[in-house]
Structure formats: structure tokens, C-alpha cells
Design an enzyme around this catalytic site. Structure first.
Site, mmCIF file in Angstrom:
data_model
loop_
_atom_site.group_PDB
_atom_site.id
_atom_site.type_symbol
_atom_site.label_atom_id
_atom_site.label_comp_id
_atom_site.label_asym_id
_atom_site.label_seq_id
_atom_site.Cartn_x
_atom_site.Cartn_y
_atom_site.Cartn_z
ATOM 1 N N CYS A 1 0.749 -1.226 0.061
ATOM 2 C CA CYS A 1 -0.118 -0.027 0.057
ATOM 3 C C CYS A 1 0.847 1.269 0.135
ATOM 4 C CB CYS A 1 -1.002 0.056 1.199
ATOM 5 S SG CYS A 1 -2.151 -1.435 1.219
ATOM 6 N N HIS B 1 -9.055 4.434 -1.407
ATOM 7 C CA HIS B 1 -7.618 3.897 -1.130
ATOM 8 C C HIS B 1 -7.487 3.041 -2.494
ATOM 9 C CE1 HIS B 1 -4.080 2.114 0.476
ATOM 10 N NE2 HIS B 1 -4.703 1.294 1.076
#
Length: 388
Positions: free
Chosen positions: A84, A333
Site C-alpha cells: 500500500c 484507497h
């Protein structure tokens, strides 16, 4: 020599039906070149932050950016992956190339297309960012639920504090036209388990979890001896990467040591403390992560994370506004895009170009982007040297 951010681009985040990964790369990258006002022929290297892990078939996506303009043909292009934090990893790789003197101008793009998979498929893909020898088959909601469970056992139930974090970020997203979810759902909704807010991985509810998103963001960075040619110039006071052990079994879940070390090194490098920051964009993949970041960054002592939200320290008018963009929780996200997006939003704040999100007098911004469960940690401290 160091790198300066001189332009940026950003797609809307969300479920972008009919938009491919390539579409997102071209839109964000092209937008950044246009915003910087740079001739594509001047770009010496391209870095693409892209996690993928099976989310799309494009396992070799770095050269997609050459489709932005024919002048980019033959430009070196590299895909960078660090879960991420892939977007921040791409930024740091490009900055290193500029600092080495090998590159004078770089295009950095972070992109992810997640919604082509169903929720189960996305969950499986994201699980690739955990330690397979011990954590295979454990979803990321379940992984961060372990952090929450450990925290509650040590410090008491903090469900209300997590709900306030979620409500804060949803409220902040109302001012962000790029955000995926611009809806002020309120504290009571976030704090109540219901059909619309089910328990996902106890004690984490749906409102404690970030969104599955498509999107891209991009930056143009140049060597500081070229920064005078551009209307905007954002400098790095600090840019620190800290990696911790991959297995959760080797880490103290309450200490959040990797993030804390990244902040410590960034403050030392920049010669500042948490009290000098104007705002922060931090990695709230889950609300428990944002609460732990409050402690890791030194805003409150360990175990007192709830105080930061309960006392309003992290609200827009508080001591340190956190996630004015809405954060991962409401902005969205798209994994590979997140780190680049955070730097873009910080640059917009520092140059007075954040629109309704703008915090008056913002001088020093902090970005904290995290890969996995506190494993790959990137902390940037940015300042504006010139704004259009």
C-alpha cells in the site's frame, strides 16, 4: 542536489466503470505534465507505483505512461511495488535518481484499478501483502482487527474513538471533489452496528475500513537547479523510509514501532517536531491505524490515542488537522495511487491550491504512507518554496 515537486495531477477516486488502468495512468500523468508546464521530451525517467497482486491482468504496466505523449517514447520507465506504500516508494525512487544527478526531471504516477474484482477477489489480492507463512488466509480487516483487539485489551474499548475518526474523515471529504465518498455519515451511524454498518472483523465495523477504489495521481519532480523554471516548487524537508519485520508475530502490535521510527527519523532529518507541523495526511486504511499513528507521530503518548480525536486535536480547527482530504477512509484507497495522492494533496495545501479543503497558513505538511501492517513506512515532511 535535491528534488522539487513542480506539478501534479489527480483523477477522481471511486468505482470508475469503463475506465482501465491505462486510462487512469494517462489522465493523471498527463495532468501532472500539463500542470507543471513541462515539455514531455524533458522527462528523463518515469516511475509507476502499482501494487496489482492480481487485481488486473496488467503485470507489466510501467510503459503505459508512454502513451501520454509520443515524446515520452524511449524514456526509461519502471514499476515500483511496496504494497500500500507503492506510490511513496515510486516517489522516493525518483527522488533518489534526481539526487544522484542521473535524472533532471521525473514523472511519478501511482495507479490502481481495484473494482474490476468483486470484494472477495480484492480481499484475496490485498492479502498478498501479508506474511504468507503465518498469515495466509487472513484478510486485512482481520489483521487490523488484531491490532484493535490488542489495543482494547490493554487500554479499554475505544470503539467510540474509532467512530469519531471515521466521522471526521467523512466530514472532511465533503470539501474534496476528488473523494470517492462525499457523505457526512455522522458519529452515531459510525458507532452503531447495523445492516448498513455491519461488523466486518470484530471489533472493526464497515465504517472502520477504507474503501475499494480506482484512481491515479501523479507528480512531476525536477532537480532543484531547474526548479526556478516552474511556478510551483515544493521541497522535501525530510523523506524517510523504515521497513519492519514482515511477520506480525515478531512485532509488538501496540508499539507500532516501524511507523514510530519513520516519524522519529523524519523529525530528526527535518529538524522539527510534531508541534511544528501544519497538517498531516496519514494512512488510515483502518480507523485503528489512524489512532495508532497519533501515538506513533508523538501527538499523544502511547495508549492515549483516543485523546487526539476526543479533544479535537486532529480536527480541522485543532492543533494538528489530520486527513483534511478525507483520508483513505473517505477519499478512497486505490492502493498504488495512495502515496502519490497524499503528496499531491499536501502540495495543494502548501501552495494554497486546495480549494475548499484549504487550511489557512499551511507551511509544513507531513505525509505518512504505510505498506502492509506497519511494515513499509514512508514519512515525508514537505514545505512550499514557491506557489503559483
Amino acid at each position: 542536489m535535491d528534488a522539487k515537486i513542480v506539478g501534479w495531477g489527480h483523477t477522481k477516486f471511486g468505482k470508475l466503470e469503463g475506465r482501465t488502468l491505462e486510462d487512469l495512468v494517462l489522465e493523471a500523468g498527463g495532468g501532472a505534465l500539463e500542470h507543471a508546464g513541462i515539455d514531455p521530451a524533458e522527462i528523463d525517467g518515469i516511475w509507476l507505483g502499482h501494487f496489482n497482486s492480481g487485481l488486473v491482468p496488467d503485470g507489466f504496466a510501467s510503459s503505459l505512461a508512454l502513451g501520454i505523449d509520443d515524446k515520452l517514447r524511449f524514456t526509461p520507465a519502471t514499476r515500483v511495488e511496496n504494497a500500500c506504500a507503492s506510490g511513496s516508494a515510486a516517489i522516493y525512487a525518483a527522488r533518489d535518481a534526481i539526487r544522484s544527478g542521473r535524472v533532471k526531471a521525473a514523472l511519478v504516477i501511482g495507479a490502481e484499478k481495484m473494482t474490476a474484482k468483486d470484494t472477495a477477489g480484492v480481499t484475496e489480492a490485498l492479502a498478498g501483502a501479508s506474511y504468507q507463512m503465518e498469515e495466509a488466509g487472513v484478510s486485512f480487516p482481520q489483521i487490523f482487527a488484531r491490532f484493535a483487539q490488542a489495543y482494547y485489551q490493554s487500554h479499554g474499548d475505544r470503539s467510540a474513538a474509532l467512530a469519531r475518526i471515521a466521522a471526521k474523515n467523512h466530514h472532511n471529504a465533503l470539501a474534496n471533489p476528488l473523494a470517492q465518498m462525499r457523505k457526512d455519515v455522522g458519529f452515531e451511524f459510525c458507532n452503531t452496528v447495523s445492516d448498513k454498518n455491519p461488523m466486518i472483523a470484530p471489533p472493526l465495523r464497515m465504517t472502520d475500513c477504507s474503501l475499494i477504489s480506482d484512481g491515479a495521481a501523479a507528480l512531476v519532480m525536477v532537480a532543484d537547479d531547474r526548479a526556478g523554471d516552474f511556478a510551483n516548487s515544493i521541497g522535501f524537508r525530510a523523506a524517510e523510509q523504515v521497513n519492519d519485520y514482515l511477520p506480525m508475530s515478531r512485532r509488538d502490535l501496540l508499539a507500532f514501532e516501524g511507523p514510530a521510527e519513520a516519524f522519529r527519523r523524519a523529525y530528526a532529518s527535518a529538524g522539527v517536531g510534531v508541534g511544528d507541523l501544519s497538517f498531516a495526511e496519514v494512512h488510515d486504511c483502518f480507523t485503528i491505524a489512524e489512532l495508532l499513528v497519533y501515538e506513533a507521530m508523538g501527538l499523544v503518548p502511547q495508549g492515549a490515542g483516543a485523546r487526539a480525536i476526543d479533544d479535537g486535536l486532529v480536527l480541522r480547527d485543532g492543533k494538528l488537522p489530520v486527513n483534511l482530504s478525507g483520508g483513505l477512509k473517505a477519499k478512497g484507497h486505490p492502493v498504488g495511487a495512495t502515496g502519490v495522492s497524499m503528496h499531491v494533496l499536501a502540495a495543494m495545501q502548501l501552495t494554497g491550491q486546495a480549494g475548499e479543503m484549504q487550511l489557512p497558513g499551511a507551511e509544513l505538511g507531513c505525509v505518512f504512507n504505510m505498506g502492509g501492517s506497519g511494515v513499509a513506512n514512508y514519512c515525508s515532511i514537505l514545505e512550499a518554496e514557491r506557489a503559483a
